[in-house]
Design a protein around this motif. Structure first.
Motif, PDB file in Angstrom:
ATOM      1  N   GLY A 184       0.788  -1.228   0.000  1.00  0.00           N
ATOM      2  CA  GLY A 184       0.000   0.000   0.000  1.00  0.00           C
ATOM      3  C   GLY A 184       0.817   1.274   0.000  1.00  0.00           C
ATOM      4  N   MET A 185       2.103   1.180  -0.285  1.00  0.00           N
ATOM      5  CA  MET A 185       2.948   2.376  -0.283  1.00  0.00           C
ATOM      6  C   MET A 185       2.843   3.165  -1.593  1.00  0.00           C
ATOM      7  N   VAL A 186       2.451   2.505  -2.667  1.00  0.00           N
ATOM      8  CA  VAL A 186       2.191   3.163  -3.955  1.00  0.00           C
ATOM      9  C   VAL A 186       0.870   2.587  -4.466  1.00  0.00           C
ATOM     10  N   PRO A 187      -0.072   3.444  -4.853  1.00  0.00           N
ATOM     11  CA  PRO A 187      -1.367   2.933  -5.315  1.00  0.00           C
ATOM     12  C   PRO A 187      -1.251   2.149  -6.619  1.00  0.00           C
ATOM     13  N   LEU A 188      -1.843   0.974  -6.648  1.00  0.00           N
ATOM     14  CA  LEU A 188      -1.852   0.130  -7.832  1.00  0.00           C
ATOM     15  C   LEU A 188      -2.383   0.899  -9.039  1.00  0.00           C
ATOM     16  N   GLU A 189      -3.421   1.693  -8.839  1.00  0.00           N
ATOM     17  CA  GLU A 189      -4.054   2.418  -9.943  1.00  0.00           C
ATOM     18  C   GLU A 189      -3.086   3.377 -10.628  1.00  0.00           C
ATOM     19  N   LYS A 190      -2.190   3.995  -9.858  1.00  0.00           N
ATOM     20  CA  LYS A 190      -1.196   4.902 -10.451  1.00  0.00           C
ATOM     21  C   LYS A 190      -0.240   4.130 -11.360  1.00  0.00           C
ATOM     22  N   VAL A 191       0.168   2.964 -10.899  1.00  0.00           N
ATOM     23  CA  VAL A 191       1.128   2.167 -11.665  1.00  0.00           C
ATOM     24  C   VAL A 191       0.473   1.619 -12.924  1.00  0.00           C
ATOM     25  N   THR A 192      -0.728   1.079 -12.798  1.00  0.00           N
ATOM     26  CA  THR A 192      -1.387   0.520 -13.984  1.00  0.00           C
ATOM     27  C   THR A 192      -1.723   1.618 -14.990  1.00  0.00           C
ATOM     28  N   ALA A 193      -2.123   2.788 -14.513  1.00  0.00           N
ATOM     29  CA  ALA A 193      -2.419   3.891 -15.441  1.00  0.00           C
ATOM     30  C   ALA A 193      -1.168   4.270 -16.230  1.00  0.00           C
ATOM     31  N   PHE A 194      -0.027   4.318 -15.563  1.00  0.00           N
ATOM     32  CA  PHE A 194       1.235   4.622 -16.247  1.00  0.00           C
ATOM     33  C   PHE A 194       1.566   3.541 -17.281  1.00  0.00           C
ATOM     34  N   LEU A 195       1.457   2.284 -16.889  1.00  0.00           N
ATOM     35  CA  LEU A 195       1.773   1.199 -17.818  1.00  0.00           C
ATOM     36  C   LEU A 195       0.804   1.187 -19.003  1.00  0.00           C
ATOM     37  N   ASP A 196      -0.427   1.569 -18.767  1.00  0.00           N
ATOM     38  CA  ASP A 196      -1.418   1.610 -19.847  1.00  0.00           C
ATOM     39  C   ASP A 196      -1.122   2.705 -20.869  1.00  0.00           C
ATOM     40  N   GLU A 197      -0.303   3.676 -20.489  1.00  0.00           N
ATOM     41  CA  GLU A 197       0.106   4.721 -21.433  1.00  0.00           C
ATOM     42  C   GLU A 197       1.054   4.182 -22.503  1.00  0.00           C
ATOM     43  N   LYS A 198       1.546   2.963 -22.310  1.00  0.00           N
ATOM     44  CA  LYS A 198       2.549   2.374 -23.200  1.00  0.00           C
ATOM     45  C   LYS A 198       3.743   3.321 -23.345  1.00  0.00           C
ATOM     46  N   PRO A 199       4.419   3.586 -22.227  1.00  0.00           N
ATOM     47  CA  PRO A 199       5.533   4.544 -22.255  1.00  0.00           C
ATOM     48  C   PRO A 199       6.635   4.137 -23.234  1.00  0.00           C
TER      49      PRO A 199
END
Length: 170
Positions: A111-126
């Motif tokens: 719970g130190m970093v929200p899962l939603e933040k990480v998945t949203a970033f990965l979904d951007e296809k950086p």
């Protein structure tokens, strides 16, 4: 592409660092963000000397999450989420070819970093190679990965009481 190095065995960070070394050796710009770790690791000492590597800051000292008070957890959560945001900003601005998010799987699980933040970033296809390490990656992270390598512990000296050794485990 997205890489995950996970499992209960030794070597998750080592694999991520090895890929980062290979990339930096080829002239790529590498950003390393370490979660749930403080600055007392051998890899940080080595990376500080490499011109193609940006090491993002970590706390000088850090407790394990299970031993933190609620106030310490809140402070750590804010720091870790800010660290993630800083790393993502470097990718989005085109200043990073490979991003190593060391212990990100564990940072999400605790719970130190929200899962939603990480998945949203990965979904951007950086436009960067992304590496996540740590135990117990959430299914949502696994779904977004192109590579998943699991380290499985078969035998480890820690089980016989040998403490972590400087230069080997840290």
């Amino acid at each position: 592409m997205v890489h995950i190095y996970c499992g209960d065995g030794k070597g998750k960070t080592t694999c991520g660092m090895g890929l980062a070394l290979r990339s930096a050796g080829r002239g790529n710009r590498v950003v390393i963000a370490q979660f749930l770790k403080d600055g007392n690791t051998g890899e940080r000492l080595a990376w500080e000397k490499h011109p193609n590597v940006t090491l993002l800051p970590v706390p000088e000292k850090l407790k394990f999450v299970f031993s933190m008070t609620e106030a310490e957890k809140a402070e750590t959560r804010a720091f870790m989420t800010g660290l993630f945001d800083q790393a993502v900003g470097l990718v989005r601005s085109g200043q990073c070819d490979l991003l190593l998010l060391d212990e990100m799987c564990s940072a999400v699980t605790t719970g130190m970093v929200p899962l939603e933040k990480v998945t949203a970033f990965l979904d951007e296809k950086p436009v960067a190679e992304i590496i996540l390490t740590g135990r117990d990656p959430e299914p949502a992270l696994q779904e977004r990965a192109d590579y998943i390598t699991e380290m499985r512990k078969i035998k480890h000296p820690f089980d016989q009481g040998t403490p972590a050794r400087k230069g080997v485990e840290w």
